[in-house]
Scaffold this motif. Sequence first.
Motif, PDB file in Angstrom:
ATOM      1  N   SER A  37       0.913  -1.149   0.149  1.00 35.09           N
ATOM      2  CA  SER A  37      -0.106  -0.006   0.157  1.00 35.09           C
ATOM      3  C   SER A  37       0.834   1.303  -0.152  1.00 35.09           C
ATOM      4  CB  SER A  37      -1.025  -0.121   1.067  1.00 35.09           C
ATOM      5  OG  SER A  37      -0.138   0.104   2.340  1.00 35.09           O
ATOM      6  N   LYS A  40       0.791   4.032  -3.023  1.00 35.80           N
ATOM      7  CA  LYS A  40       0.476   5.490  -2.750  1.00 35.80           C
ATOM      8  C   LYS A  40       1.451   6.383  -3.060  1.00 35.80           C
ATOM      9  CE  LYS A  40       1.883   7.225   1.272  1.00 35.80           C
ATOM     10  NZ  LYS A  40       1.951   7.541   2.966  1.00 35.80           N
ATOM     11  N   GLN A  64      -5.706  14.655  -9.589  1.00 36.98           N
ATOM     12  CA  GLN A  64      -6.658  13.670  -8.924  1.00 36.98           C
ATOM     13  C   GLN A  64      -8.065  13.815  -9.403  1.00 36.98           C
ATOM     14  OE1 GLN A  64      -5.966  13.903  -4.795  1.00 36.98           O
ATOM     15  NE2 GLN A  64      -3.852  14.228  -5.088  1.00 36.98           N
ATOM     16  N   MET A 108     -12.567  12.669  -3.467  1.00 31.51           N
ATOM     17  CA  MET A 108     -11.960  12.279  -2.457  1.00 31.51           C
ATOM     18  C   MET A 108     -11.550  10.833  -2.188  1.00 31.51           C
ATOM     19  SD  MET A 108     -12.269  14.833   0.003  1.00 31.51           S
ATOM     20  CE  MET A 108     -12.523  14.022   1.628  1.00 31.51           C
ATOM     21  N   THR A 109     -12.183   9.972  -3.116  1.00 32.76           N
ATOM     22  CA  THR A 109     -11.578   8.687  -3.098  1.00 32.76           C
ATOM     23  C   THR A 109     -10.184   8.730  -3.654  1.00 32.76           C
ATOM     24  OG1 THR A 109     -13.878   7.797  -3.239  1.00 32.76           O
ATOM     25  CG2 THR A 109     -12.001   6.272  -4.234  1.00 32.76           C
ATOM     26  N   SER A 113      -8.110  11.120  -3.579  1.00 30.94           N
ATOM     27  CA  SER A 113      -7.014  11.764  -2.459  1.00 30.94           C
ATOM     28  C   SER A 113      -6.746  10.645  -1.625  1.00 30.94           C
ATOM     29  CB  SER A 113      -8.045  12.893  -1.944  1.00 30.94           C
ATOM     30  OG  SER A 113      -7.169  13.346  -0.856  1.00 30.94           O
ATOM     31  N   GLY A 114      -7.593   9.817  -1.179  1.00 26.72           N
ATOM     32  CA  GLY A 114      -7.542   8.696  -0.110  1.00 26.72           C
ATOM     33  C   GLY A 114      -6.443   7.762  -0.673  1.00 26.72           C
ATOM     34  N   TRP A 115      -6.466   7.411  -2.075  1.00 27.06           N
ATOM     35  CA  TRP A 115      -5.495   6.702  -2.502  1.00 27.06           C
ATOM     36  C   TRP A 115      -4.098   7.101  -2.464  1.00 27.06           C
ATOM     37  CZ3 TRP A 115      -8.561   5.766  -7.522  1.00 27.06           C
ATOM     38  CH2 TRP A 115      -9.528   5.106  -7.409  1.00 27.06           C
ATOM     39  N   THR A 162      -2.994   9.486  -0.421  1.00 25.38           N
ATOM     40  CA  THR A 162      -2.731   9.733   1.054  1.00 25.38           C
ATOM     41  C   THR A 162      -2.546   8.329   1.812  1.00 25.38           C
ATOM     42  OG1 THR A 162      -4.777  10.070   1.923  1.00 25.38           O
ATOM     43  CG2 THR A 162      -3.745  11.923   1.022  1.00 25.38           C
ATOM     44  N   ARG A 206      -5.033   6.591   2.769  1.00 25.82           N
ATOM     45  CA  ARG A 206      -6.137   6.294   3.710  1.00 25.82           C
ATOM     46  C   ARG A 206      -7.093   5.262   3.319  1.00 25.82           C
ATOM     47  NH1 ARG A 206      -6.567  12.060   3.528  1.00 25.82           N
ATOM     48  NH2 ARG A 206      -8.234  11.603   2.147  1.00 25.82           N
ATOM     49  N   ARG A 207      -6.976   4.911   1.947  1.00 28.48           N
ATOM     50  CA  ARG A 207      -7.557   4.035   1.097  1.00 28.48           C
ATOM     51  C   ARG A 207      -6.817   3.165   0.125  1.00 28.48           C
ATOM     52  NH1 ARG A 207     -13.544   6.296  -0.393  1.00 28.48           N
ATOM     53  NH2 ARG A 207     -13.880   7.236   1.495  1.00 28.48           N
ATOM     54  N   TYR A 208      -7.371   2.465  -0.295  1.00 33.03           N
ATOM     55  CA  TYR A 208      -6.348   1.378  -1.194  1.00 33.03           C
ATOM     56  C   TYR A 208      -7.440   1.203  -2.391  1.00 33.03           C
ATOM     57  CZ  TYR A 208      -3.105  -2.041  -2.842  1.00 33.03           C
ATOM     58  OH  TYR A 208      -2.102  -2.798  -3.596  1.00 33.03           O
TER      59      TYR A 208
END
Length: 94
Positions: free
Chosen positions: A20, A24, A38, A50-51, A53-55, A57, A59-61
Motif C-alpha cells: 500500500s 500510494k 486527481q 475524495m476517493t 485523494s484517499g489513495w 494519501t 487512507r484508502r487502497y
Amino acid sequence: MNLHIFRTFASVTYLTHYSSLMVKLRLRQIFKQKQVTQVEMARRLGVSAMTVSGWITGRRYPSVETLGQMSEMLDTPITDFFESPARDDISLQI
C-alpha cells in the motif's frame, strides 16, 4: 498464539503495508509524470475526488480492478504501481 502463525501474520501484515505504501507513492509519481490531476482521474474512473485523494494519501487502497483501469487510462503497466518510487518522492514523505 503459535510462533509460526504469528510470524506468518507479521509477514503478511508487513507485505500488505509495504504494497500500500508503494502504490500510494507510485500513484502520486505516475499522476505527476502523466500530468493527470486527481480530479481528472476521479472523473474518468467515475469515483469521487475524495476517493482518489484517499489513495494518494494512503487512507484508502484502490481495488485491483481500479488499478487495471488506471493502468489502461495512463498507458502504464499495472506492475509499475508496485515498484519502488524515485528517491525524490520518498523524501517528500519524510
